[in-house]
Design a protein around this motif. Structure first.
Motif, PDB file in Angstrom:
ATOM      1  N   PHE A  83       9.715   0.480   0.224  1.00  0.00           N
ATOM      2  CA  PHE A  83      11.111   0.865  -0.521  1.00  0.00           C
ATOM      3  C   PHE A  83      11.625  -0.365  -1.720  1.00  0.00           C
ATOM      4  CE2 PHE A  83      15.185   2.734  -1.974  1.00  0.00           C
ATOM      5  CZ  PHE A  83      14.599   3.847  -1.878  1.00  0.00           C
ATOM      6  N   GLY A  84      11.736  -1.148  -1.576  1.00  0.00           N
ATOM      7  CA  GLY A  84      12.094  -2.071  -2.066  1.00  0.00           C
ATOM      8  C   GLY A  84      10.694  -2.231  -3.068  1.00  0.00           C
ATOM      9  N   THR A  85      10.480  -2.384  -3.075  1.00  0.00           N
ATOM     10  CA  THR A  85       9.072  -2.604  -3.511  1.00  0.00           C
ATOM     11  C   THR A  85       8.568  -1.317  -4.927  1.00  0.00           C
ATOM     12  OG1 THR A  85       7.580  -4.134  -1.848  1.00  0.00           O
ATOM     13  CG2 THR A  85       6.622  -2.666  -4.135  1.00  0.00           C
ATOM     14  N   LYS A  86       9.193  -0.099  -4.719  1.00  0.00           N
ATOM     15  CA  LYS A  86       8.679   1.157  -5.445  1.00  0.00           C
ATOM     16  C   LYS A  86      10.010   1.233  -6.684  1.00  0.00           C
ATOM     17  CE  LYS A  86       6.749   4.729  -5.851  1.00  0.00           C
ATOM     18  NZ  LYS A  86       5.112   4.468  -6.542  1.00  0.00           N
ATOM     19  N   VAL A  87      10.819  -0.069  -5.765  1.00  0.00           N
ATOM     20  CA  VAL A  87      12.032   0.522  -6.496  1.00  0.00           C
ATOM     21  C   VAL A  87      12.409  -0.339  -7.864  1.00  0.00           C
ATOM     22  CG1 VAL A  87      14.989   0.176  -6.793  1.00  0.00           C
ATOM     23  CG2 VAL A  87      13.829   1.502  -5.279  1.00  0.00           C
ATOM     24  N   ASP A  88      11.639  -1.702  -7.364  1.00  0.00           N
ATOM     25  CA  ASP A  88      11.782  -2.557  -8.389  1.00  0.00           C
ATOM     26  C   ASP A  88      10.266  -2.284  -9.360  1.00  0.00           C
ATOM     27  OD1 ASP A  88      13.315  -4.467  -7.012  1.00  0.00           O
ATOM     28  OD2 ASP A  88      11.560  -5.378  -6.207  1.00  0.00           O
ATOM     29  N   ASN A  89       9.203  -1.804  -9.453  1.00  0.00           N
ATOM     30  CA  ASN A  89       8.373  -1.545 -10.245  1.00  0.00           C
ATOM     31  C   ASN A  89       8.940  -0.278 -10.586  1.00  0.00           C
ATOM     32  OD1 ASN A  89       6.083  -2.340  -8.667  1.00  0.00           O
ATOM     33  ND2 ASN A  89       5.320  -0.907  -7.202  1.00  0.00           N
ATOM     34  N   ILE A  90       9.848   0.660 -10.397  1.00  0.00           N
ATOM     35  CA  ILE A  90      10.137   1.807 -11.497  1.00  0.00           C
ATOM     36  C   ILE A  90      11.065   1.338 -12.057  1.00  0.00           C
ATOM     37  CG2 ILE A  90      11.898   3.391 -11.408  1.00  0.00           C
ATOM     38  CD1 ILE A  90      10.266   4.314  -8.889  1.00  0.00           C
TER      39      ILE A  90
ATOM     40  N   THR B 119       0.714  -1.151  -0.004  1.00  0.00           N
ATOM     41  CA  THR B 119      -0.459  -0.231  -0.351  1.00  0.00           C
ATOM     42  C   THR B 119       0.937   1.419  -0.097  1.00  0.00           C
ATOM     43  OG1 THR B 119      -1.407  -0.856   1.503  1.00  0.00           O
ATOM     44  CG2 THR B 119      -2.049   1.560   1.017  1.00  0.00           C
ATOM     45  N   LEU B 120       2.021   1.107   0.416  1.00  0.00           N
ATOM     46  CA  LEU B 120       2.149   2.427   0.608  1.00  0.00           C
ATOM     47  C   LEU B 120       3.247   2.455  -0.285  1.00  0.00           C
ATOM     48  CD1 LEU B 120       4.261   1.609   4.382  1.00  0.00           C
ATOM     49  CD2 LEU B 120       2.723   3.647   3.752  1.00  0.00           C
ATOM     50  N   ALA B 121       3.736   1.883  -1.150  1.00  0.00           N
ATOM     51  CA  ALA B 121       4.530   1.674  -2.574  1.00  0.00           C
ATOM     52  C   ALA B 121       3.582   2.118  -3.849  1.00  0.00           C
ATOM     53  CB  ALA B 121       5.336   0.012  -2.943  1.00  0.00           C
ATOM     54  N   THR B 122       2.863   2.474  -3.667  1.00  0.00           N
ATOM     55  CA  THR B 122       1.189   2.319  -4.077  1.00  0.00           C
ATOM     56  C   THR B 122       1.030   3.615  -4.183  1.00  0.00           C
ATOM     57  OG1 THR B 122       0.478   0.115  -4.099  1.00  0.00           O
ATOM     58  CG2 THR B 122      -0.589   1.946  -5.236  1.00  0.00           C
ATOM     59  N   GLU B 123       0.738   4.051  -2.718  1.00  0.00           N
ATOM     60  CA  GLU B 123       0.719   5.532  -2.600  1.00  0.00           C
ATOM     61  C   GLU B 123       1.803   6.294  -2.258  1.00  0.00           C
ATOM     62  OE1 GLU B 123      -2.103   4.872   0.566  1.00  0.00           O
ATOM     63  OE2 GLU B 123      -3.701   4.219   0.069  1.00  0.00           O
ATOM     64  N   MET B 124       2.731   6.403  -2.188  1.00  0.00           N
ATOM     65  CA  MET B 124       3.643   7.165  -2.075  1.00  0.00           C
ATOM     66  C   MET B 124       4.965   6.999  -2.909  1.00  0.00           C
ATOM     67  SD  MET B 124       4.453   7.205   2.225  1.00  0.00           S
ATOM     68  CE  MET B 124       5.346   8.524   2.658  1.00  0.00           C
TER      69      MET B 124
ATOM     70  N   GLU C 276      11.740   9.832   2.244  1.00  0.00           N
ATOM     71  CA  GLU C 276      12.337  10.810   3.478  1.00  0.00           C
ATOM     72  C   GLU C 276      11.264   9.898   4.744  1.00  0.00           C
ATOM     73  OE1 GLU C 276      10.346  15.359   4.162  1.00  0.00           O
ATOM     74  OE2 GLU C 276      10.223  14.461   2.830  1.00  0.00           O
ATOM     75  N   SER C 277      10.147   9.313   4.956  1.00  0.00           N
ATOM     76  CA  SER C 277       9.773   8.785   5.891  1.00  0.00           C
ATOM     77  C   SER C 277      10.980   8.247   6.155  1.00  0.00           C
ATOM     78  CB  SER C 277       8.518   8.481   5.183  1.00  0.00           C
ATOM     79  OG  SER C 277       7.248   8.749   5.092  1.00  0.00           O
ATOM     80  N   LEU C 278      11.829   6.927   5.211  1.00  0.00           N
ATOM     81  CA  LEU C 278      13.024   6.280   5.980  1.00  0.00           C
ATOM     82  C   LEU C 278      14.077   6.733   6.621  1.00  0.00           C
ATOM     83  CD1 LEU C 278      13.492   3.546   2.844  1.00  0.00           C
ATOM     84  CD2 LEU C 278      13.328   2.972   5.736  1.00  0.00           C
ATOM     85  N   SER C 279      14.558   7.722   6.473  1.00  0.00           N
ATOM     86  CA  SER C 279      14.954   9.241   7.253  1.00  0.00           C
ATOM     87  C   SER C 279      14.809   9.412   8.494  1.00  0.00           C
ATOM     88  CB  SER C 279      15.726   9.993   6.054  1.00  0.00           C
ATOM     89  OG  SER C 279      15.754  10.063   4.696  1.00  0.00           O
TER      90      SER C 279
END
Length: 215
Positions: A58-65, A12-17, A24-27
């Protein structure tokens, strides 16, 4: 009516952010975890789980990109292959048309025909809009209608401009034919201009060609 199951929090986070928002959230979470460890000696379970969730997101987002980039690169490759195929097909068709037009023009010129009429089409010979430059004997063209292109290194060029004694070693490569430095070609623009003004030049002429036209 059945409810659609919700996605796990990381997905959900990877989809919405966005990637920047996740970063920034991880930092911020890392700063909170460091502060908590310094003060209490350990990281609260809630914060630990949030870190895991955001790291996974974050890893999911990187993979999606990365997957999106790969898909677009693949689409670009497929499009280029299709373009190459169509261009090759166009080139083949153009060559067939050109060859057939040459044969038709030769047939009509050899029989002094201006036009050939069918039931639905007419093939005619028309004069081109401008004269073509025909150079049949370049060796007879005067030197004033030639141009020379020179390829030379800058240090050698500067040396050539400053002085060029009679026995200088650059004389041979600059004056010899058939080498990589000096290239001689007819000055077509000057030739065309002189011939158009009525001047006779041995080895060159302006000739009005013909082309095949379909109506």
């Amino acid at each position: 009516m059945s409810c659609q199951p919700s996605l796990p929090l990381p997905q959900t986070l990877a989809t919405e952010m966005t990637l920047f928002e996740l970063d920034e959230s991880l930092s911020l979470l890392m700063e909170s975890a460091t502060e908590a460890a310094d003060n209490a000696g350990e990281i609260p379970e809630e914060l630990r789980q949030a870190l895991l969730d955001y790291c996974e997101a974050f890893g999911t987002k990187v993979d999606n990109i990365a997957n999106y980039i790969k898909s677009q690169e693949n689409e670009a490759r497929n499009a280029k292959a299709e373009i190459d195929r169509l261009q090759a097909r166009q080139a083949t068709a153009d060559k067939k048309v050109d060859r057939l037009k040459v044969l038709v023009k030769y047939f009509m010129q050899s029989r002094n025909l201006r036009a050939m009429k069918g039931r639905l089409n007419t093939i005619s010979l028309r004069k081109n809009s401008q004269d073509s430059l025909i150079v049949e004997r370049p060796d007879t063209i005067p030197s004033e209608y030639w141009r020379v292109s020179i390829t030379i290194g800058l240090p050698e060029w500067e040396e050539l401009l400053s002085y060029l004694p009679a026995q200088h070693p650059l004389q041979v490569p600059l004056t010899a034919d058939g080498n990589e430095i000096v290239r001689r070609d007819p000055d077509n623009a000057k030739l065309r201009s002189a011939l158009a003004s009525g001047r006779q030049i041995q080895g060159a002429e302006l000739r009005r060609g013909q082309h095949v036209r379909l109506t």
